[in-house]
Design an enzyme around this catalytic site. Structure first.
Site, short mmCIF file in Angstrom:
data_model
loop_
_atom_site.label_atom_id
_atom_site.label_comp_id
_atom_site.label_asym_id
_atom_site.label_seq_id
_atom_site.Cartn_x
_atom_site.Cartn_y
_atom_site.Cartn_z
N ASP A 65 0.88 -1.17 0.00
CA ASP A 65 0.00 0.00 0.00
C ASP A 65 0.92 1.22 0.00
OD1 ASP A 65 -1.59 2.15 0.58
OD2 ASP A 65 -2.52 1.26 2.38
N VAL A 66 0.90 1.98 -1.09
CA VAL A 66 1.87 3.09 -1.21
C VAL A 66 1.62 4.22 -0.21
CG1 VAL A 66 2.41 2.66 -3.65
CG2 VAL A 66 0.54 4.25 -3.05
N ASN A 92 2.54 5.69 -9.87
CA ASN A 92 1.31 5.66 -10.66
C ASN A 92 0.04 5.40 -9.84
OD1 ASN A 92 -0.32 5.05 -13.27
ND2 ASN A 92 -0.49 3.19 -12.02
N TYR A 164 -9.98 14.29 -5.70
CA TYR A 164 -9.10 13.80 -6.77
C TYR A 164 -8.36 14.97 -7.44
CZ TYR A 164 -7.74 11.21 -10.99
OH TYR A 164 -7.03 10.63 -12.02
N LYS A 168 -4.27 15.77 -7.61
CA LYS A 168 -3.49 15.92 -8.84
C LYS A 168 -2.86 17.31 -8.93
CE LYS A 168 -4.25 11.72 -10.28
NZ LYS A 168 -3.17 10.72 -10.37
C1 BGC Z 1 -9.68 10.34 -14.34
C2 BGC Z 1 -10.70 9.75 -15.30
C3 BGC Z 1 -11.19 10.81 -16.25
C4 BGC Z 1 -10.05 11.59 -16.90
C5 BGC Z 1 -10.54 12.75 -17.75
C6 BGC Z 1 -8.60 11.01 -15.16
O1 BGC Z 1 -7.59 11.50 -14.33
O2 BGC Z 1 -9.15 9.33 -13.50
O3 BGC Z 1 -11.78 9.22 -14.55
O4 BGC Z 1 -11.96 10.20 -17.27
O5 BGC Z 1 -9.19 12.07 -15.91
O6 BGC Z 1 -11.52 13.51 -17.10
#
Ligand code: BGC
Length: 266
Positions: A65-66, A92, A164, A168
């Site tokens: 588990d990273v 990744n 998310y 990122k």
């Molecule tokens: C997400 C995907 C998405 C894509 C473009 C990715 O980083 O994990 O679910 O389709 O970005 O929106």
């Protein structure tokens, strides 16, 4: 066939499916020996390793588990025991826990930040330690290469996916700051920012004709990406062909970051 990564050793985290699997296969095709990290599903990782071996390559599966510091250390220890060191580390592992902001739980927030961002921090930190421990190798101009898997959502805001997108966006500045810090040691750190790639993580977005039509309105190039599109770029970023590429995010997205909604608008 020219094998640009011949003699090199790679570790790919989250490589039992999706983009990680495609990257591991591409690195193996390019001549690298590959450690295939998985979190919860050993079997697909072991199958991929067996497939690479059957193709005449060298690979093995390693669980971790990273988001867990001790497990990341144990994963690197296993790679070093098996192959002696590592030259290429692809951070990744990533997941989504989607929820409207108002109802997003702290657990959903933590799970995504812990795996996507803290996981890359722990993986990249141990990679730097290992590159410095073993010193230069004749197989590569750089002391070592780190490739962070980001997303178009390091720049495109994404309602309903605040955790998310935050992870990122964090990867973007972690990667660049780290790249600046370790470039003097000739460690190259870069990111790949995929757009919509056909994998299990976004199946809902492409597996019905209606969803696919909607998705394609976001992609000027007119097709969904395949893991091979990312694999080829990972090979290039890991090879001496990109030796002067340092601290860059390479968008591999069919033009998704070109804001196609503005093509006949605004
Ligand atoms: C997400 C995907 C998405 C894509 C473009 C990715 O980083 O994990 O679910 O389709 O970005 O929106």
């Amino acid at each position: 066939m020219h094998k640009p990564l011949q003699g090199q050793i790679a570790l790919v985290t989250g490589a039992s499916s999706g983009i990680g699997e495609g990257v591991a296969q591409a690195l193996a095709d390019a001549g690298a020996r590959v450690a295939i990290n998985y979190h919860s599903h050993a079997e697909p990782a072991e199958q991929l390793a067996a497939k690479i071996v059957a193709q005449g390559g060298d690979a093995f599966a390693v669980g971790a588990d990273v988001a867990d510091e001790a497990q990341v250390d144990a994963m690197f220890d296993a790679v070093i025991r098996r192959y002696g060191t590592v030259d290429i580390v692809v951070a990744n592992s990533g997941l989504q826990q989607d929820a409207a902001f108002r109802t997003m739980t702290l657990d959903q927030w933590h799970r995504v930040i812990d795996t996507n961002l803290t996981g890359q921090f722990l993986t990249a930190r141990r990679a730097v330690h290992e590159f410095e421990r073993r010193g230069p190798r004749a197989v590569s101009k750089a002391l070592g290469k780190i490739v962070c898997m980001s997303s178009v959502h390091e720049v495109i805001p994404w309602a309903g996916h605040v955790n998310y997108a935050a992870s990122k966006g964090g990867i973007q500045m972690m990667m660049k700051s780290l790249a600046q810090e370790v470039a003097p040691q000739r460690i190259r750190v870069n990111s790949i920012a995929p757009g919509a790639i056909r994998t299990p993580i976004n199946k809902d977005a492409w597996d019905s004709p209606k969803a696919l039509d909607k998705l394609l309105t976001l992609i000027p190039y007119g097709r969904v990406g395949e893991v091979e599109d990312i694999g080829r770029v990972a090979v290039w970023l890991a090879s001496d062909d990109s030796d002067y590429v340092v601290g860059t995010t390479l968008f591999v997205d069919g033009g998704m970051t070109l804001y196609p909604g503005f093509a006949d608008n605004g």
